[in-house]
Design an enzyme around this catalytic site. Structure first.
Site, PDB file in Angstrom:
ATOM      1  N   LYS A  37      -3.035   3.424  -5.031  1.00 22.90           N
ATOM      2  CA  LYS A  37      -3.795   3.233  -3.797  1.00 22.90           C
ATOM      3  C   LYS A  37      -3.590   4.511  -3.001  1.00 22.90           C
ATOM      4  O   LYS A  37      -2.521   4.755  -2.462  1.00 22.90           O
ATOM      5  CB  LYS A  37      -3.289   2.014  -3.026  1.00 22.90           C
ATOM      6  CG  LYS A  37      -3.942   1.937  -1.639  1.00 22.90           C
ATOM      7  CD  LYS A  37      -3.530   0.702  -0.866  1.00 22.90           C
ATOM      8  CE  LYS A  37      -3.838   0.895   0.609  1.00 22.90           C
ATOM      9  NZ  LYS A  37      -3.597  -0.313   1.386  1.00 22.90           N
ATOM     10  N   ASN A  91      -2.057  -7.192   3.906  1.00 21.74           N
ATOM     11  CA  ASN A  91      -0.598  -7.292   3.916  1.00 21.74           C
ATOM     12  C   ASN A  91      -0.153  -7.990   5.202  1.00 21.74           C
ATOM     13  O   ASN A  91       0.317  -9.117   5.155  1.00 21.74           O
ATOM     14  CB  ASN A  91       0.021  -5.903   3.796  1.00 21.74           C
ATOM     15  CG  ASN A  91       1.536  -5.933   3.570  1.00 21.74           C
ATOM     16  OD1 ASN A  91       2.119  -5.021   3.029  1.00 21.74           O
ATOM     17  ND2 ASN A  91       2.219  -6.995   3.999  1.00 21.74           N
TER      18      ASN A  91
END
Lengths: 258, 66
Positions: free
Chosen positions: A100, A209
């Protein structure tokens, strides 16, 4: 309905909800939340091993890389060079070829530095990484990232951890029309309806998240997010009714009692 | 000899290779990456890569993150 398998770079990802592992109370809570979320791919950060405090456990003792697809991030990097180095270190650990890619442009908003992201993406793609870039919601940028070989594009819904939800659904829809690689809405999701909206407008997946880890009850929220992503995706495939200014009655007008 | 490991000075009483250093630090070789003087060392070279005075070593692993 046809089969709806989700692929990134020809690798099957069994859930359209991708979750991060940061900000949890401890590793057991992290593992339980991820289990409740149904996620298959999880992000991790790349940092120095704590060599002084050896009592520190290892995250991957709680998240088996054979069960989960590990997606290392380049969080904290402000230059292409730092991000490339971080990605290379992550791959050297021998757990994943995915990255990522994050190259941050501003400390307050954590918005990406587009130029640096593109530069790093170009290098990492050439080195054989499966690059998933964290990006802003600019369709022109998304196309450039696809053109240099990124395996997906990840436009933010809102600033990281802001919980504002999908601030510009129109741009996300345009991005989905512009690129052929998966579009993964990443960052800013606060509640399940945000995740559902991202999926309803056609996104291929959602990454979050803080929305889970920062919730009052992260385990419950993880499950709520799981259902929201499933519902949103099914709704997208089902085809919504159009928006209208005026009413259209649901009950018949014939046979009215007089 | 003195080397730097993750930013901290480490005094070694005899020469070590990377495998030896990791053993000294009680670290497993799996799921970590090692960089010496900004160059990543392939894990196959851990047993043969000898550390020198003043080497800057970074030992990296995965932690929670979004």
């Amino acid at each position: 309905m046809k089969e709806d398998t989700f692929y990134i770079a020809e690798r099957e990802i069994k859930s359209r909800l991708i979750v991060g592992t940061g900000k949890y109370k401890d590793f057991p809570q992290t593992a339980k939340a991820i289990e409740r979320s149904g996620a298959h791919m999880v992000t991790v950060a790349v940092r120095r091993v704590n060599i002084t405090d050896r009592s520190k456990e290892n995250l991957l003792d709680f998240l088996d890389p054979k069960t989960y697809i590990i997606l290392p991030n380049t969080a904290g990097c402000y230059t292409a060079k730092e991000a490339i180095r971080t990605a290379q270190l992550a791959r050297a650990a021998g757990v994943s070829d995915f990255v990522k890619l994050e190259v941050i442009g501003d400390q307050k908003t954590l918005f990406p530095d587009n130029e640096a992201t593109l530069e790093a993406a170009r290098v990492l793609v050439q080195e054989g990484f499966i690059v998933m870039p964290y990006a802003n919601d600019d369709p022109v940028m998304a196309k450039k990232l696809e053109d240099v070989g990124c395996a997906a594009v990840m436009p933010l819904a809102a600033p990281i951890g802001s919980g504002l939800g999908v601030c510009n659904p129109y741009n996300i829809r345009i991005i989905k029309e512009t690129v052929r690689v998966p579009v993964i809405v990443d960052a800013g999701v606060g509640v399940p309806s945000d995740a559902a909206i991202a999926m309803e407008i056609g996104s291929d997946a959602v990454l979050m998240n803080t929305g889970i880890a920062g919730a009052g009850d992260p385990l419950a929220m993880a499950e709520a997010m799981k259902w929201a992503v499933i519902a949103g995706r099914l709704a997208f495939r089902a085809g919504r009714i159009p928006k209208k200014l005026y009413a259209t009655a649901s009950s018949p007008v014939e046979g009215m009692i007089e | 000899m003195v080397i730097l490991v993750n930013g901290e000075e480490k005094e070694l009483d005899k020469p070590l290779n990377i495998r030896g250093l990791l053993q000294l630090l009680n670290l497993q070789e799996e799921r970590i990456a090692v960089e010496v003087n900004l160059e990543i060392v392939d894990r196959q070279l851990f047993p043969s890569f000898e550390l020198k005075e003043g080497d800057k070593v970074e030992v990296i692993s995965f932690v929670g993150g979004g």
